[in-house]
Motif scaffolding. Structure first.
Motif, PDB file in Angstrom:
ATOM      1  N   UNK A 106     -11.874 -14.424   0.311  1.00 21.62           N
ATOM      2  CA  UNK A 106     -12.003 -13.401  -0.734  1.00 21.62           C
ATOM      3  C   UNK A 106     -10.631 -13.296  -1.368  1.00 21.62           C
ATOM      4  N   UNK A 107     -10.535 -12.627  -2.508  1.00 22.09           N
ATOM      5  CA  UNK A 107      -9.213 -12.499  -3.129  1.00 22.09           C
ATOM      6  C   UNK A 107      -8.318 -11.695  -2.183  1.00 22.09           C
ATOM      7  N   UNK A 127      -0.202 -15.645   3.571  1.00 19.88           N
ATOM      8  CA  UNK A 127      -1.214 -15.084   4.489  1.00 19.88           C
ATOM      9  C   UNK A 127      -0.946 -13.633   4.845  1.00 19.88           C
ATOM     10  N   UNK A 128       0.259 -13.135   4.520  1.00 22.06           N
ATOM     11  CA  UNK A 128       0.593 -11.759   4.881  1.00 22.06           C
ATOM     12  C   UNK A 128       0.084 -10.759   3.851  1.00 22.06           C
ATOM     13  N   UNK A 129      -0.509 -11.245   2.750  1.00 23.88           N
ATOM     14  CA  UNK A 129      -0.977 -10.325   1.705  1.00 23.88           C
ATOM     15  C   UNK A 129      -2.182  -9.521   2.199  1.00 23.88           C
ATOM     16  N   UNK A 130      -2.288  -8.275   1.761  1.00 22.81           N
ATOM     17  CA  UNK A 130      -3.496  -7.516   2.091  1.00 22.81           C
ATOM     18  C   UNK A 130      -4.665  -7.955   1.223  1.00 22.81           C
ATOM     19  N   UNK A 167       3.967  -9.379  -7.514  1.00 20.40           N
ATOM     20  CA  UNK A 167       2.907 -10.377  -7.278  1.00 20.40           C
ATOM     21  C   UNK A 167       3.480 -11.578  -6.533  1.00 20.40           C
ATOM     22  N   UNK A 168       2.680 -12.129  -5.620  1.00 22.71           N
ATOM     23  CA  UNK A 168       3.037 -13.375  -4.940  1.00 22.71           C
ATOM     24  C   UNK A 168       2.775 -14.521  -5.917  1.00 22.71           C
ATOM     25  N   UNK A 169       3.832 -15.286  -6.206  1.00 26.56           N
ATOM     26  CA  UNK A 169       3.735 -16.355  -7.207  1.00 26.56           C
ATOM     27  C   UNK A 169       2.577 -17.328  -6.901  1.00 26.56           C
ATOM     28  N   UNK A 212       0.817  -1.226   0.000  1.00 24.17           N
ATOM     29  CA  UNK A 212       0.000   0.000   0.000  1.00 24.17           C
ATOM     30  C   UNK A 212       0.841   1.261   0.000  1.00 24.17           C
ATOM     31  N   UNK A 213       2.126   1.092  -0.133  1.00 21.27           N
ATOM     32  CA  UNK A 213       3.017   2.259  -0.117  1.00 21.27           C
ATOM     33  C   UNK A 213       2.773   3.089  -1.374  1.00 21.27           C
ATOM     34  N   UNK A 214       2.667   4.433  -1.265  1.00 20.76           N
ATOM     35  CA  UNK A 214       2.430   5.215  -2.475  1.00 20.76           C
ATOM     36  C   UNK A 214       3.633   5.203  -3.402  1.00 20.76           C
ATOM     37  N   UNK A 215       3.375   5.312  -4.674  1.00 21.03           N
ATOM     38  CA  UNK A 215       4.433   5.347  -5.666  1.00 21.03           C
ATOM     39  C   UNK A 215       5.221   6.648  -5.471  1.00 21.03           C
TER      40      UNK A 215
END
Ligand code: KG4
Ligand code: ZN
Length: 363
Positions: A173-174, A358-361, A135-137, A6-9
């Motif tokens: 959910x995704x 599991x650490x993905x938002x 992306x997480x593989x 979620x870090x801004x570009x």
């Protein structure tokens, strides 16, 4: 360390949302396949808007060594990636200027191989002024069945079976993933590969062993179904490998015996996976089962799961064979979904050889 999705570009803070009308480039370089795809995310379109995908497999490069040589893999990704991006763009009738975002595999995988895709993806996004995302593989694998007609809707249970993982995941959910079961030692694909190697089959062993199993005779050998005699959803395949080794060493080592052992080994793995899938569906109350990852290409697993589903009343979703094994389309898809929800990362090139799903938002 987890990436902060979620870090801004830092370079283009105004680009929080990509232009969703524009396609996303997906890059996969985590192991021994260079995959590239273009996808214009459309949840209701056939194939979710997949426009083109290209793949180069390094099988020949690693065959002499009997397995993947990480340094050779990285160098070959460097050679193949840009031509494959050109090819995918040409197939879709696009140029780089048409891209709205870039997604690349940031982990888990071989660090040098991951860095090739991450560096190229990041550099391209920076030059074009578009957002990029790592992306997480395994999320890529898990979402691959969404590229098919009649895609699965969460909640579902996913069986992720690849060269590095054997996991049962509850997908609410995704992006909301709970690991219900994991491997305690070898992954299912790894067990296929190592067993094949023990019996003298060339790399890549898994698909070779599965092919050989087709000529095996039913009931000639029988191996145990590891960890199915006790409750729980974890897997362990290293003991099975040892049983096969002993059977092979004590055998006449004929071609027929090799095929018979291959068949019994495949049956043991497939049965074990199905027993655990049934348990996971019961535990979670889900009625949909998604199969993904390289071992998902196994024909016995596909047909026996379809039969089990018809009997027990759950529905099984598989990606097409090409999208079971590593590919760029699944990375373009997972990345496009996250970019569309406003997630992207800063310009630093970061990869995560180990990364907890599991650490993905949430996406
Ligand atoms: O997902 P994948 O392409 O790469 C990883 O992320 O690991 O999976 C590769 C694994 C290898 O271990 C390979 O032997 C196995 O999938 N595999 C198969 C079959 N096709 C690929 N295993 C059993 N039967 C197959 N038909
Ligand atoms: Zn994979």
């Amino acid at each position: 360390m987890k990436p902060d999705l979620n870090k801004p570009d830092l370079v283009s803070p105004d680009l929080m949302k990509p232009d969703l009308m524009k396609p996303v480039l997906g890059i996969e370089t985590s192991c021994d396949e260079t995959g590239v795809a273009l996808l214009r995310w459309e949840p209701d379109a056939p194939g979710r808007g997949l426009l083109a995908h290209t793949l180069y497999s390094q099988i020949k490069l690693h065959a002499d060594y009997g397995g993947v040589v990480p340094e050779l893999a990285s160098r070959d990704h460097v050679r193949k990636l840009v031509p494959l991006i050109r090819q995918a763009l040409a197939e879709a009738g696009l140029t780089v200027q048409d891209l709205g975002g870039v997604a690349y595999t940031a982990g888990p995988g071989l660090v040098g191989a991951l860095l090739v895709g991450a560096s190229a993806g990041r550099a391209l996004a920076w030059a074009l002024g578009v957002p990029a995302i790592g992306v997480h593989h395994m999320e890529g694998h898990l979402l691959a069945p969404l590229l098919e007609d009649d895609p699965p809707e969460p909640p579902f249970v996913a069986l992720l079976v690849s060269g590095g993982h054997s996991m049962l995941v509850e997908v609410k959910a995704i992006g909301q993933y709970t690991i219900l079961g994991d491997t305690l030692d070898d992954a299912a694909g790894e067990a296929f590969d190592k067993t094949a190697k023990m019996m003298g089959l060339p790399y890549p062993g898994g698909p070779m062993l599965a092919k050989l199993a087709e000529d095996g005779r039913a009931g000639a050998f029988r191996f145990s179904r590891p960890m199915t005699d006790r409750p729980g959803l974890d897997f362990s395949f290293s003991g099975l490998k040892t049983q096969v080794l002993l059977a092979w060493q004590q055998s006449d080592k004929s071609d027929q015996t090799r095929a018979d052992i291959a068949r019994a080994f495949e049956e043991a793995i497939v049965d074990t996976l199905i027993i655990k899938c049934r348990r996971a569906l019961q535990a979670s109350g889900a009625q949909r089962l998604v199969i993904a990852g390289g071992v998902g290409a196994n024909r016995r697993l596909r047909s026996e799961l379809a039969t089990a589903g018809a009997k027990d009343g759950f529905k099984v979703y598989f990606p097409r064979l090409d999208f079971c094994t590593d590919n760029g389309a699944m990375i373009a898809l997972a990345g496009a979904i996250r970019l569309a929800s406003g997630q992207h990362q800063d310009d630093s090139v970061q990869v995560y050889p180990r990364w907890d799903l599991q650490s993905l938002p949430a996406a």
